[in-house]
Design a protein around this motif. Structure first.
Motif, PDB file in Angstrom:
ATOM      1  N   TYR A  32       0.863  -1.179   0.000  1.00  0.00           N
ATOM      2  CA  TYR A  32       0.000   0.000   0.000  1.00  0.00           C
ATOM      3  C   TYR A  32       0.900   1.230   0.000  1.00  0.00           C
ATOM      4  CZ  TYR A  32      -3.724   3.272   1.220  1.00  0.00           C
ATOM      5  OH  TYR A  32      -4.618   4.312   1.203  1.00  0.00           O
ATOM      6  N   ALA A  33       0.764   2.078  -1.022  1.00  0.00           N
ATOM      7  CA  ALA A  33       1.535   3.313  -1.119  1.00  0.00           C
ATOM      8  C   ALA A  33       0.737   4.438  -0.466  1.00  0.00           C
ATOM      9  CB  ALA A  33       1.832   3.646  -2.578  1.00  0.00           C
ATOM     10  N   VAL A  34       1.282   5.015   0.583  1.00  0.00           N
ATOM     11  CA  VAL A  34       0.589   6.065   1.326  1.00  0.00           C
ATOM     12  C   VAL A  34       0.790   7.399   0.599  1.00  0.00           C
ATOM     13  CG1 VAL A  34       0.362   7.250   3.538  1.00  0.00           C
ATOM     14  CG2 VAL A  34       1.011   4.829   3.472  1.00  0.00           C
ATOM     15  N   GLY A  35      -0.275   7.921   0.036  1.00  0.00           N
ATOM     16  CA  GLY A  35      -0.200   9.167  -0.720  1.00  0.00           C
ATOM     17  C   GLY A  35      -0.542  10.379   0.132  1.00  0.00           C
ATOM     18  N   VAL A  76      -8.051   2.188   6.835  1.00  0.00           N
ATOM     19  CA  VAL A  76      -8.231   2.167   5.379  1.00  0.00           C
ATOM     20  C   VAL A  76      -7.551   0.932   4.787  1.00  0.00           C
ATOM     21  CG1 VAL A  76      -7.705   3.378   3.224  1.00  0.00           C
ATOM     22  CG2 VAL A  76      -8.380   4.676   5.251  1.00  0.00           C
ATOM     23  N   ILE A  77      -6.338   0.654   5.265  1.00  0.00           N
ATOM     24  CA  ILE A  77      -5.609  -0.525   4.805  1.00  0.00           C
ATOM     25  C   ILE A  77      -6.263  -1.781   5.345  1.00  0.00           C
ATOM     26  CG2 ILE A  77      -3.325  -1.593   4.692  1.00  0.00           C
ATOM     27  CD1 ILE A  77      -2.172   1.199   5.375  1.00  0.00           C
ATOM     28  N   ILE A 111       2.137   6.598  10.573  1.00  0.00           N
ATOM     29  CA  ILE A 111       2.194   6.412   9.126  1.00  0.00           C
ATOM     30  C   ILE A 111       2.384   7.780   8.491  1.00  0.00           C
ATOM     31  CG2 ILE A 111       0.839   5.742   7.108  1.00  0.00           C
ATOM     32  CD1 ILE A 111      -0.517   3.635   8.882  1.00  0.00           C
ATOM     33  N   VAL A 112       3.319   7.865   7.537  1.00  0.00           N
ATOM     34  CA  VAL A 112       3.695   9.141   6.932  1.00  0.00           C
ATOM     35  C   VAL A 112       3.542   9.042   5.415  1.00  0.00           C
ATOM     36  CG1 VAL A 112       5.598  10.779   6.620  1.00  0.00           C
ATOM     37  CG2 VAL A 112       5.315   9.612   8.811  1.00  0.00           C
ATOM     38  N   ALA A 113       3.097  10.106   4.788  1.00  0.00           N
ATOM     39  CA  ALA A 113       2.992  10.139   3.330  1.00  0.00           C
ATOM     40  C   ALA A 113       4.323   9.748   2.704  1.00  0.00           C
ATOM     41  CB  ALA A 113       2.568  11.527   2.861  1.00  0.00           C
ATOM     42  N   GLY A 114       4.276   8.836   1.742  1.00  0.00           N
ATOM     43  CA  GLY A 114       5.487   8.316   1.120  1.00  0.00           C
ATOM     44  C   GLY A 114       5.838   6.914   1.588  1.00  0.00           C
ATOM     45  N   ASP A 115       5.239   6.461   2.697  1.00  0.00           N
ATOM     46  CA  ASP A 115       5.484   5.095   3.165  1.00  0.00           C
ATOM     47  C   ASP A 115       4.950   4.080   2.157  1.00  0.00           C
ATOM     48  OD1 ASP A 115       6.730   5.830   5.484  1.00  0.00           O
ATOM     49  OD2 ASP A 115       5.014   5.462   6.804  1.00  0.00           O
ATOM     50  N   LEU A 141       1.768  -3.828   9.985  1.00  0.00           N
ATOM     51  CA  LEU A 141       2.096  -3.008   8.826  1.00  0.00           C
ATOM     52  C   LEU A 141       3.609  -2.796   8.814  1.00  0.00           C
ATOM     53  CD1 LEU A 141      -0.719  -0.287   8.933  1.00  0.00           C
ATOM     54  CD2 LEU A 141      -0.685  -2.458   7.682  1.00  0.00           C
ATOM     55  N   ILE A 142       4.259  -3.196   7.730  1.00  0.00           N
ATOM     56  CA  ILE A 142       5.718  -3.179   7.625  1.00  0.00           C
ATOM     57  C   ILE A 142       6.107  -2.192   6.532  1.00  0.00           C
ATOM     58  CG2 ILE A 142       7.764  -4.601   7.195  1.00  0.00           C
ATOM     59  CD1 ILE A 142       5.863  -7.028   7.957  1.00  0.00           C
ATOM     60  N   ASN A 143       6.969  -1.235   6.874  1.00  0.00           N
ATOM     61  CA  ASN A 143       7.307  -0.200   5.900  1.00  0.00           C
ATOM     62  C   ASN A 143       8.432  -0.630   4.970  1.00  0.00           C
ATOM     63  OD1 ASN A 143       9.710   0.105   7.338  1.00  0.00           O
ATOM     64  ND2 ASN A 143       9.170   2.107   8.191  1.00  0.00           N
TER      65      ASN A 143
END
Length: 356
Positions: A32-35, A76-77, A111-115, A141-143
């Protein structure tokens, strides 16, 4: 939606299948790409107004290069992960007969945008009570750095052996949003589905992330005391808010937007999403703390709902108090409460937070 009809006993093969599911672990095949805009959309949908959810300069003040997602953004995820389970290994349950009762988030770092997040899920247990199955699902959740940034659990209740009136099924299908997942039959998909089975006894695939030790909270920890109340606050929810949250979160249950669906479920009107009320409570807590990254754990047991009519907004009232303090860690356990129209929303709502 849950509507009781003729009750039948579960078939033997279903009972056997349930017994073999407990302990199974899976990885969601795609990351999942966090936008940035998705984070902003979720923050607006949940009325999360802290600047770090919207603007990079505010996030940098907290020590992060990208905007910070609200504490409940992982839902959401999680909705996608739960749907993948229900579309595959839990497919013998009727989607219209599923409810959520508990949600826990453990936040090692925000969780940060871009993760880029990989999701691992496990069916921890399936407990049978009468015609209900209580399914406990845990997640990690693994970055992109191989760190477990968040973990937690959700408990869903699925009814067994309930015969649904065909007319009700037709009605629901005519108002449900069309969200059938893309399958192998639609496109060439050599991967063969959304889930990858993992060894049942293995640990999560990542290593724990190092938490950010610096927080920028507003309350002075040295002036706090156990039993101290948190200033109360309110939030308002409209039908438009419910429609917006359904689209942003992916929770398309029609009881949140269709009066007919709510009526068939035995509800007085359309009701707010449980996760929306939890997110509003998270925003209330963040407003007091002044720093969303100070929340380490947030858990809720849902016990009520917020009816939302088309004529006027519904008001949600929040309050809280400090249950205990840990001077060594400069942390606190906070108990939260929410209500609407005299109805208690949470059977339990507890947060673990830390202070500057």
């Amino acid at each position: 939606m849950v509507r009781e009809q003729t009750i039948a006993q579960p078939e033997t093969e279903v009972v056997v299948q349930q017994a073999t599911l407990a302990g199974r672990r899976f990885r969601i095949r795609d990351h999942y790409a966090v936008g940035r805009e998705k984070v902003r959309e979720f923050a607006r949908a949940t009325q999360s107004r802290h600047g770090a959810h919207h603007f990079e300069p505010d996030a940098r003040k907290l020590g992060y290069d990208g905007i910070v997602a609200p504490p409940t953004f992982a839902s959401v995820i999680g909705i996608s992960a739960t749907r993948a389970l229900l579309d595959s290994v839990l497919s013998h349950y009727d989607m219209s007969q599923i409810l959520q009762t508990d949600q826990v988030f453990e936040l090692t770092r925000p969780i940060v945008a871009g993760d880029r997040l990989t999701t691992e899920i496990a069916i921890e247990s399936i407990r049978q009570f009468g015609d209900n199955d209580f399914i406990l699902v845990t997640f990690s959740l693994i970055n992109q750095h191989g760190e477990i940034v968040q973990s937690g659990s959700t408990t869903i209740v699925a009814r067994r052996g309930v015969e649904i009136d065909p007319s009700i099924t037709d009605t629901v299908e005519n108002i449900m949003m069309h969200t059938r997942p893309v399958t192998v039959g639609d496109i060439a998909d050599p991967a063969g589905g959304p889930l990858v089975a993992l060894a049942a006894d293995g640990p999560p695939g990542g290593r724990p992330a190092a938490s950010n030790e610096i927080v920028h909270t507003l309350p002075d920890f040295d002036r706090l005391s156990a039993g101290e109340p948190i200033p109360a606050a309110t939030a308002q929810v409209t039908r438009g808010d419910l429609a917006n949250y359904a689209g942003v979160s992916g929770d398309h249950n029609p009881i949140h937007f269709s009066d007919r669906a709510a009526e068939l479920a035995g509800l007085p009107s359309v009701v707010a999403h449980g996760m929306l009320t939890m997110s509003l409570a998270g925003g209330y807590l963040t407003s007091w703390l002044g720093d969303p990254t100070a929340i380490e754990k947030f858990s809720v047991r849902f016990s009520g709902f917020v009816p939302v009519t088309p004529e006027a907004p519904s008001t949600v009232e929040f309050s809280g108090k400090i249950k205990s303090l840990n001077p060594h860690r400069r942390s606190a356990t906070v108990v939260l409460a929410g209500s609407s129209q005299g109805r208690k929303l949470f059977g339990r709502a507890i947060a673990e937070v830390r202070f500057a």
